[in-house]
Motif scaffolding. Sequence first.
Motif, mmCIF file in Angstrom:
data_model
loop_
_atom_site.group_PDB
_atom_site.id
_atom_site.type_symbol
_atom_site.label_atom_id
_atom_site.label_comp_id
_atom_site.label_asym_id
_atom_site.label_seq_id
_atom_site.Cartn_x
_atom_site.Cartn_y
_atom_site.Cartn_z
ATOM 1 N N SER A 1 0.747 4.749 -4.438
ATOM 2 C CA SER A 1 1.543 3.697 -5.072
ATOM 3 C C SER A 1 1.924 2.603 -4.087
ATOM 4 C CB SER A 1 2.812 4.294 -5.691
ATOM 5 O OG SER A 1 2.497 5.201 -6.726
ATOM 6 N N GLY A 2 1.916 2.937 -2.784
ATOM 7 C CA GLY A 2 2.170 1.919 -1.778
ATOM 8 C C GLY A 2 0.954 1.063 -1.503
ATOM 9 N N LEU A 3 -0.226 1.676 -1.488
ATOM 10 C CA LEU A 3 -1.452 0.949 -1.172
ATOM 11 C C LEU A 3 -1.999 0.177 -2.368
ATOM 12 C CD1 LEU A 3 -3.321 3.648 0.953
ATOM 13 C CD2 LEU A 3 -2.009 1.685 1.772
ATOM 14 N N ILE A 4 -1.758 0.705 -3.570
ATOM 15 C CA ILE A 4 -2.284 0.083 -4.787
ATOM 16 C C ILE A 4 -1.109 -0.279 -5.688
ATOM 17 C CG2 ILE A 4 -3.698 0.443 -6.841
ATOM 18 C CD1 ILE A 4 -5.361 2.421 -5.214
ATOM 19 N N ASN A 5 -0.908 -1.559 -5.937
ATOM 20 C CA ASN A 5 0.207 -2.026 -6.749
ATOM 21 C C ASN A 5 0.030 -1.545 -8.194
ATOM 22 O OD1 ASN A 5 2.025 -3.565 -8.304
ATOM 23 N ND2 ASN A 5 1.950 -5.252 -6.850
ATOM 24 N N PRO A 6 0.840 -0.568 -8.636
ATOM 25 C CA PRO A 6 0.621 0.012 -9.965
ATOM 26 C C PRO A 6 0.843 -0.969 -11.105
ATOM 27 C CG PRO A 6 2.062 1.407 -8.617
ATOM 28 C CD PRO A 6 1.954 0.078 -7.931
ATOM 29 N N HIS B 1 2.418 -5.309 -2.209
ATOM 30 C CA HIS B 1 3.863 -5.065 -2.099
ATOM 31 C C HIS B 1 4.182 -4.153 -0.935
ATOM 32 C CE1 HIS B 1 4.141 -0.864 -3.773
ATOM 33 N NE2 HIS B 1 2.940 -1.186 -4.189
ATOM 34 N N PHE B 2 3.158 -3.660 -0.241
ATOM 35 C CA PHE B 2 3.334 -2.799 0.922
ATOM 36 C C PHE B 2 3.567 -3.656 2.170
ATOM 37 C CE2 PHE B 2 1.292 0.154 4.139
ATOM 38 C CZ PHE B 2 2.355 1.048 4.168
ATOM 39 N N THR B 3 2.670 -4.597 2.427
ATOM 40 C CA THR B 3 2.868 -5.618 3.462
ATOM 41 C C THR B 3 2.761 -6.959 2.734
ATOM 42 O OG1 THR B 3 0.496 -5.514 3.993
ATOM 43 C CG2 THR B 3 1.970 -4.196 5.330
ATOM 44 N N GLN B 4 3.878 -7.542 2.431
ATOM 45 C CA GLN B 4 3.941 -8.617 1.442
ATOM 46 C C GLN B 4 3.467 -9.961 1.993
ATOM 47 O OE1 GLN B 4 7.874 -8.507 -0.344
ATOM 48 N NE2 GLN B 4 7.610 -6.382 -0.976
ATOM 49 N N PRO B 5 2.955 -10.842 1.100
ATOM 50 C CA PRO B 5 2.420 -12.137 1.551
ATOM 51 C C PRO B 5 3.393 -12.941 2.406
ATOM 52 C CG PRO B 5 1.728 -11.727 -0.704
ATOM 53 C CD PRO B 5 2.671 -10.608 -0.345
#
Length: 428
Positions: A171-176, A237-241
């Motif tokens: 869920s951290g690597l892939i934005n659900p 959302h893990f390392t945000q833009p």
Amino acid sequence: MRYRTDYNPTQLNNSPQTLMIGPWRLQYLAYATHSHDSRQPVLFIGGAFQSFRSFSHEVGELLADHPVILLDLPGQGGNLQPAGELSLEDLADLIAGFISELNLPAVMPIGLSYGSALAALFACRHPGKCYRLLLSGVAAFGRPGARLLLEESLHILEQGDIKLFAQGVVSGLINPLRIEETGISPTFQKALLRQLQRLSGSDIQRYQQNSRRLLDFQGFDAHPKCPTLIIAGEYDHFTQPWEHAHFAAACADAEFAIINNADHLAQLERRPSCSQLYLPFLQGRTLPMQCAGVRRIKSHSLLQLERRQEARTPPPQAQARLRSIDGREWHAEIVELGFFGGLLRTEYTQQLPVRGWQLLLQELEPQGILLVHQSTQGAAFIFTHADARASQALAHYIRRAYAYQGLTYGRERLSPSQALSRLAGPNL
């Protein structure tokens, strides 16, 4: 350096070459069009569990113009040597030692996810050995929510619940909430989940060491001076833009771009869009102003990027309950709610612990949360998303709230009827 000249993607499964620097084992594969190529090589430094196979497409693209080296430091990728005592800075210095030992010219690192921190630190600490730098998924881990989720994954591992751990990482690597936009298939998600659920004891040890290394990192006290290209997935959302943009703003000579409809795995999800940028960048050419699927951000706008990725609004039903790990419950009022977190007020009068909470919302299964900070305005929280079923139910709940309020869905602004029509399904 003597390069191999017979590259074939299947060779990335072969046993790598080994270089010892003191007690530390470095593993690598090196390819070029001729064996004694003196040009600046591209150096791939992947995520903590990325294998050399992950880069087969990129190696094939780059070999016509550059030597290519794939490097696994101790505890990274396919290198199983434990290295818990090494810091991020120590690993960055091992990259410099690798270059010196093999008498390489200044290199062009491509650092992805966890590897981005290593590549960036290497560029800062050894500027004479870094010619150009490309980063994606910059993992500086200064954001409190990201640190809490990483700490929570370690806590879950210590409890021995590998299924909850694996789901939280996925869920951290892939934005659900953005699967429709990113197009990541259920098959890929299931394969990644299975891989994480089947981690060996040594793999779990490496994850713990890598995570603690990131949590111990005090941040960058300098930034790269060489030409730098930083790319971020629009929905990462893990390392945000905005974190990528702030890092780019601190560099001496950086360009920044957002890859549309991608998240943390942008280079896998949107390869053609990424290639439009990194191929000319590595060749020293001016980047194209217009690229399909890419949004270039000008330098004067880097610090103005929106930090919040999702709308946070009062939910349709504000009344909720807060359940502690020992089963006690308190009344709570949800002030703001989004898929990744929100703000609540509760009748609990003391300072709340960070961990050990479930949020009970009407219609929904219990949602695991962590409290980020508390003030007179309420307690800000983030969802752990370690329970797949609960996370999916929350996604449907949030999407219905978007639809009824006519909020932005993706980059479009939809009317309630349009949004509802897109979300029609058995769970509505």
